[in-house]
Scaffold this active site. Structure first.
Site, PDB file in Angstrom:
ATOM      1  N   GLY A   3       0.839  -1.184   0.000  1.00 16.78           N
ATOM      2  CA  GLY A   3       0.000   0.000   0.000  1.00 16.78           C
ATOM      3  C   GLY A   3       0.876   1.236   0.000  1.00 16.78           C
ATOM      4  O   GLY A   3       2.104   1.137  -0.079  1.00 16.78           O
ATOM      5  N   GLY A   4       0.252   2.392   0.130  1.00 14.37           N
ATOM      6  CA  GLY A   4       0.977   3.639   0.084  1.00 14.37           C
ATOM      7  C   GLY A   4       1.960   3.828   1.224  1.00 14.37           C
ATOM      8  O   GLY A   4       2.998   4.456   1.062  1.00 14.37           O
ATOM      9  N   ASP A  24     -12.456   3.424   7.266  1.00 16.99           N
ATOM     10  CA  ASP A  24     -12.024   2.916   5.955  1.00 16.99           C
ATOM     11  C   ASP A  24     -12.566   1.502   5.740  1.00 16.99           C
ATOM     12  O   ASP A  24     -11.881   0.647   5.195  1.00 16.99           O
ATOM     13  CB  ASP A  24     -10.492   2.919   5.869  1.00 16.99           C
TER      14      ASP A  24
END
Length: 171
Positions: free
Chosen positions: A26-27, A145
Site C-alpha cells: 500500500g501507500g 475505511d
C-alpha cells in the site's frame, strides 16, 4: 519482490520474525507473512503472523511514525474474533512493523462477483461484522475505511476487519 524507491527491498528478518512472503502493498508500506524464529513461541501465537511494515522513509518522518504507532496501539486494545488484533511492534534498522494475527483467507472484494453476493451469504457475514464494529465503537474507535478490501473471510467463513490505518480514537 523487486525494489523501487517507493517500495524498498524487504529485509529477511525483522526483530524476532523471519519474513516469509509478501501479502500486499500500500501507500505506507508492505504487509508480509512472517513467523517467529522461536518455534515454541510461534506455536503459542497460533503459527504465522502478518507484519505491516511501514516504508523506511516514512518511519523516519515523526508524523508518519506517530500515526503508525497510534494504529498499532489501537489494534492492541482489540479483542474480538472479527477484528485483526495487533500483538506487538517490531523494529530493525530503518524498518518499523506492527505484528498482527495472520488471517488465512480471501478479501471480501475478491469474493464479490458481478451482481453481488447471495443474500444468505450477506446475512451470514453481516452479524459478525456488526458485532466487530460495535466492539470498535465501544472502545471509542471509528474505523473510517471499512470497505470490501479491508475485510478478509477466513477459511471457516468468519469475516475479519483489517487495517486501522485511518481509524480515529474518540476515547
Amino acid at each position: 519482490p523487486t525494489s523501487t524507491p517507493s517500495h524498498p527491498r524487504l529485509p529477511e528478518r525483522i526483530g524476532s520474525y523471519r519474513l516469509l512472503s509478501e501479502l500486499g502493498r500500500g501507500g505506507m508500506g508492505t504487509v508480509v507473512r512472517a513467523r517467529h524464529i522461536e518455534e515454541g513461541w510461534a506455536q503459542r501465537q497460533g503459527g504465522d503472523v502478518a507484519i505491516k511494515l511501514i516504508h523506511p522513509q516514512l518511519a523516519a518522518d515523526p508524523a508518519y511514525r506517530a500515526r503508525f504507532l497510534d494504529e498499532a496501539r489501537l489494534g492492541q486494545r482489540l479483542s474480538h474474533p472479527s477484528l485483526a488484533a495487533v500483538h506487538d511492534v517490531v523494529a530493525e534498522g530503518s524498518w518499523l512493523g506492527a505484528v498482527m494475527a495472520f488471517v488465512d483467507g480471501t478479501s471480501l472484494s475478491e469474493r464479490i462477483r458481478p451482481g453481488g453476493l447471495p443474500l444468505e451469504q450477506v446475512v451470514t457475514l453481516l452479524r459478525p461484522l456488526a458485532e466487530a464494529l460495535d466492539h470498535l465503537h465501544a472502545q471509542g474507535i471509528i474505523h473510517r475505511d471499512l470497505k470490501p478490501a479491508n475485510i478478509k473471510i477466513r477459511r471457516d467463513g468468519r469475516p475479519v476487519i483489517l487495517d486501522l490505518g485511518i481509524a480515529r480514537d474518540q476515547a
